[in-house]
Write an enzyme that holds these catalytic residues in place. Structure first.
Site, mmCIF file in Angstrom:
data_model
loop_
_atom_site.group_PDB
_atom_site.id
_atom_site.type_symbol
_atom_site.label_atom_id
_atom_site.label_comp_id
_atom_site.label_asym_id
_atom_site.label_seq_id
_atom_site.Cartn_x
_atom_site.Cartn_y
_atom_site.Cartn_z
ATOM 1 N N ASP A 1 -0.621 0.279 5.925
ATOM 2 C CA ASP A 1 -0.445 1.354 4.949
ATOM 3 C C ASP A 1 -1.027 2.670 5.433
ATOM 4 O OD1 ASP A 1 -3.023 0.284 4.823
ATOM 5 O OD2 ASP A 1 -2.667 -0.688 2.903
ATOM 6 N N ASP B 1 -9.139 -5.556 -6.759
ATOM 7 C CA ASP B 1 -8.166 -5.766 -7.847
ATOM 8 C C ASP B 1 -7.039 -6.713 -7.424
ATOM 9 O OD1 ASP B 1 -6.714 -4.220 -6.093
ATOM 10 O OD2 ASP B 1 -6.259 -2.615 -7.521
ATOM 11 N N HIS C 1 -5.227 -6.427 -4.622
ATOM 12 C CA HIS C 1 -4.115 -5.845 -3.844
ATOM 13 C C HIS C 1 -4.072 -6.405 -2.424
ATOM 14 C CE1 HIS C 1 -6.780 -2.155 -2.630
ATOM 15 N NE2 HIS C 1 -6.727 -2.976 -1.602
ATOM 16 N N GLU D 1 -0.545 -2.801 -5.423
ATOM 17 C CA GLU D 1 -1.466 -2.945 -6.552
ATOM 18 C C GLU D 1 -0.889 -3.913 -7.592
ATOM 19 O OE1 GLU D 1 -4.280 -1.878 -6.056
ATOM 20 O OE2 GLU D 1 -4.442 0.250 -5.574
HETATM 21 C C1 F6R Z 1 -6.112 -1.783 4.379
HETATM 22 C C2 F6R Z 1 -5.475 -2.420 3.233
HETATM 23 C C3 F6R Z 1 -6.270 -2.913 2.073
HETATM 24 C C4 F6R Z 1 -7.634 -3.465 2.446
HETATM 25 C C5 F6R Z 1 -8.401 -3.848 1.185
HETATM 26 C C6 F6R Z 1 -9.780 -4.386 1.499
HETATM 27 O O1 F6R Z 1 -5.161 -1.394 5.337
HETATM 28 O O2 F6R Z 1 -4.299 -2.535 3.210
HETATM 29 O O3 F6R Z 1 -5.530 -3.898 1.409
HETATM 30 O O4 F6R Z 1 -7.475 -4.573 3.282
HETATM 31 O O5 F6R Z 1 -8.521 -2.739 0.358
HETATM 32 O O6 F6R Z 1 -10.547 -3.371 2.072
HETATM 33 P P1 F6R Z 1 -11.959 -3.707 2.703
HETATM 34 O O7 F6R Z 1 -11.716 -4.614 3.841
HETATM 35 O O8 F6R Z 1 -12.499 -2.367 3.162
HETATM 36 O O9 F6R Z 1 -12.779 -4.326 1.635
#
Ligand code: F6R
Length: 258
Positions: free
Chosen positions: A66, A135, A137, A142
């Protein structure tokens, strides 16, 4: 799903770096799906040691999950810059083979469509590295995301913006929109590898791994994938009803070496 409860993600990173090094040695043109954030860092750091030891990743392709809309790719907080800093540079990937959605494109939806096409023409993702949002995702899909979605523009939830505010000076600076691979796009990868650590992920991990498959918890879609490995530390595993069973399975894993 193989669910492995570890003391730390450093331990998981070591195991998976070894496995990925073997995959890349067998197929130097392996296509990796790349997550940003804290969760995959121990894996990237462990892989760096394999690269220092001679692993050649020059022909490996990478596709980030992303990118924010509204900040330039050159901004150090963009995922383009993050992937360059944490993956492409340290692992010696060829920058021309590393792709991040163009969040600063004039037409982000066209950029998203181009991204889907680029993944297809690379032959699809072999191993998709993932984290999970508090959450639930996956990528930036989301709650409420279609389980069949493709790469597209999404609105970030308030919780995600708060979680990611640590990378910005103020919450207000955190972008509200992004381009993300869809859940359907992620599910097309041949293998999924998910990392989660810390108590803030416990609820999302329990919902994703043991709850119903539902867009309420987008990461629950991985239950439908035939090849998933999940590493969670004890804190992230705290809400798992079957934690003891997963540990038992792991201790008694059939030996497939002979
Ligand atoms: C990042 C992404 C997100 C993260 C998620 C967890 O490219 O797509 O889904 O993997 O927000 O983030 P961290 O690892 O920082 O807790």
């Amino acid at each position: 799903m193989e669910i492995i409860i570890v003391e730390s993600l450093e331990e998981a990173g070591e195991v998976e770096a070894k496995r990925l090094a073997r995959i890349i040695n067998e197929n130097p043109e392996t296509v990796l799906g790349l997550a940003t954030g804290s969760s995959p860092l121990p894996l990237y750091q462990a892989m760096e040691r394999y690269v220092s030891g001679g692993l050649n990743m020059r022909n490996v392709s990478g596709f980030a999950l992303d990118e924010y809309i509204g900040i330039a790719a050159s901004d150090e907080r963009s995922y383009t810059a993050t992937i360059e800093r944490e993956v492409t540079g340290p692992l010696g990937l060829n920058p021309e083979l590393v792709h991040v959605p163009e969040g600063d494109a004039a037409d982000p939806q066209q950029a998203a469509d181009r991204y889907e096409a680029a993944i297809k023409s690379a032959g699809g993702v072999d191993v998709q590295i993932l984290g999970i949002g508090s959450d639930g995702h996956l990528g930036f899909n989301e709650p409420g995301s279609s389980l069949a979605s493709r790469t597209r523009i999404k609105t970030l939830s308030q919780l995600t913006r708060e979680d990611n505010a640590r990378f910005f000076s103020t919450l207000d600076e955190v972008p509200r929109h992004c381009i993300t691979q869809g859940l359907g796009t992620i599910m097309d990868a041949r293998q999924l590898l998910l990392f989660a650590q810390g108590a803030t992920k416990a609820e999302a991990i329990a919902a994703a791994l043991e709850g119903p498959v539902s867009s309420r918890c987008p990461a629950s879609v991985i239950q439908l994938h035939p090849s998933v490995t999940v590493y969670v530390d004890n804190s992230a595993a705290a809400g798992l009803e079957l934690a003891d069973f997963y540990k038992y399975i792991h201790r008694n894993k059939p030996d497939q070496s002979s």
